[in-house]
Design an enzyme around this catalytic site. Structure first.
Site, short mmCIF file in Angstrom:
data_model
loop_
_atom_site.label_atom_id
_atom_site.label_comp_id
_atom_site.label_asym_id
_atom_site.label_seq_id
_atom_site.Cartn_x
_atom_site.Cartn_y
_atom_site.Cartn_z
N LYS A 1 0.84 -1.20 0.00
CA LYS A 1 0.00 0.00 0.00
C LYS A 1 0.88 1.25 0.00
O LYS A 1 0.68 2.16 -0.81
CB LYS A 1 -0.94 0.01 1.23
CG LYS A 1 -1.89 -1.18 1.29
CD LYS A 1 -2.83 -1.10 2.49
CE LYS A 1 -2.15 -1.13 3.85
NZ LYS A 1 -1.49 -2.42 4.16
N ARG B 1 11.69 -5.68 5.21
CA ARG B 1 11.54 -4.24 5.02
C ARG B 1 12.47 -3.45 5.95
O ARG B 1 12.66 -3.80 7.11
CB ARG B 1 10.10 -3.82 5.30
CG ARG B 1 9.92 -2.29 5.22
CD ARG B 1 8.48 -1.87 5.18
NE ARG B 1 7.73 -2.34 6.32
CZ ARG B 1 6.42 -2.19 6.45
NH1 ARG B 1 5.73 -1.60 5.51
NH2 ARG B 1 5.81 -2.63 7.52
N ARG C 1 -10.02 0.40 8.59
CA ARG C 1 -9.57 -0.96 8.90
C ARG C 1 -10.60 -1.75 9.67
O ARG C 1 -10.36 -2.90 10.01
CB ARG C 1 -8.33 -0.86 9.76
CG ARG C 1 -7.05 -0.77 9.01
CD ARG C 1 -5.98 -0.49 10.02
NE ARG C 1 -4.86 -1.33 9.83
CZ ARG C 1 -3.76 -0.93 9.21
NH1 ARG C 1 -3.67 0.28 8.71
NH2 ARG C 1 -2.75 -1.74 9.11
N ARG D 1 10.98 -1.50 11.45
CA ARG D 1 9.82 -1.09 12.25
C ARG D 1 9.60 -2.09 13.38
O ARG D 1 9.77 -3.28 13.19
CB ARG D 1 8.58 -1.07 11.33
CG ARG D 1 8.09 0.34 11.03
CD ARG D 1 7.07 0.35 9.93
NE ARG D 1 5.82 -0.33 10.27
CZ ARG D 1 4.73 -0.34 9.49
NH1 ARG D 1 4.75 0.30 8.34
NH2 ARG D 1 3.65 -0.98 9.84
N ARG E 1 -0.38 -9.15 13.19
CA ARG E 1 -1.00 -8.19 12.25
C ARG E 1 -1.81 -8.92 11.18
O ARG E 1 -2.87 -8.46 10.77
CB ARG E 1 0.08 -7.33 11.59
CG ARG E 1 0.58 -6.24 12.51
CD ARG E 1 1.93 -5.76 12.11
NE ARG E 1 1.94 -5.03 10.86
CZ ARG E 1 3.03 -4.84 10.11
NH1 ARG E 1 4.19 -5.35 10.49
NH2 ARG E 1 2.96 -4.15 9.00
#
Ligand code: AP5
Ligand code: MG
Ligand code: ZN
Length: 215
Positions: A13, A127, A88, A159, A170
């Site tokens: 996204k 990431r 969400r 992160r 998640r």
């Protein structure tokens, strides 16, 4: 053009949002980025949000709704906006509809980026972020130097919620709380599905093809 980017964590996204807003000159509104900024600045909102986020839980709806209501009232949204990571939950989607109706606006299209779980885990665990907002992947989209941002030479970091346990949580949270939005927006005839399993440029091409219809 008022667009929602829907999709699981790691779907791309943020990556696609950066490309879309460059092409269409609309603001990129990411509740995740706004919450992380609040955490970095230790605001009261950031303090409330941080324990939920590091575990990979959603922050309470009233927090995200307050942030988005404020953001959508700013003048830069008058010609359109791109929502990334909001809504969400169904209550968040209902709140969004109310906010937009009050100001005589509506959502034009919801781009649902689909990617398999295994691929999502690979993407999130590889990431790396920079404080300037740049995002990399150590294998799929690597920086020139492993630890340094190509753009600002800042040191890259992972992160908090890209650690294995939080990633798994998640994905579970996504399936339980966010996936029902696909049906919600399908009923409103707003959903367009994007194959997010392709490479970054091809996904962007597919997105542009869809957005052409609404521009
Ligand atoms: P948020 O920041 O929104 O995170 P997320 O939805 O979990 O999604 P990500 O940002 O992790 O993934 P992405 O889809 O943007 O993928 P990216 O482009 O980076 O939310 C974080 C937290 O904030 C939530 O858990 C919650 O606590 C809270 N929150 C936020 N909004 C909320 C709300 N509305 N209500 C309640 N709580 C909220 O790509 C991932 C990686 O893959 C990158 O390394 C990238 O380089 C790579 N990549 C991208 N595309 C490709 C490709 N096509 N092929 C190969 N690699 C790719
Ligand atoms: Mg993101
Ligand atoms: Zn940087």
């Amino acid at each position: 053009m008022n667009v929602i980017l829907l999709g699981p964590p790691g779907a791309g996204k943020g990556t696609q949002a950066k490309k879309i807003v460059e092409s269409y000159s609309i603001p990129h509104i990411s509740t995740g980025d706004m919450l992380r900024e609040n955490i970095n600045n230790s605001t009261p909102l950031g303090i409330k949000a941080s324990s939920y986020m590091s575990k990979g839980e959603l922050v309470p709806d009233e927090l995200s709704i307050t942030i988005i209501k404020d953001r959508l009232s700013r003048t830069d949204c008058s010609k359109g906006f791109l929502l990334d990571g909001y809504p969400r939950t169904i209550p968040q989607a209902d709140a969004l509809q109310m906010i937009l109706t009050e100001s005589d606006r509506k959502i034009d299209v919801v781009l649902n980026i689909e990617v398999y779980d295994e691929e999502l885990i690979k993407r999130l665990s590889g990431r790396r972020m920079c404080k300037c907002g740049a995002s990399y992947h150590m294998i799929f989209n690597p920086p020139e130097n492993d630890e340094i941002c190509d753009l600002c030479k800042g040191k890259l970091f992972q992160r908090d919620d890209d650690k294995e346990e939080a990633i798994r949580n998640r994905l579970t949270v996504y399936k339980k709380q966010t996936q029902p939005l696909i049906e919600y927006y399908t009923k409103k005839k707003l959903i367009r599905t994007i194959n997010g399993g392709q490479d970054i440029p091809q996904i962007f091409k597919d997105i542009k093809k869809v957005l052409k219809e609404y521009d």
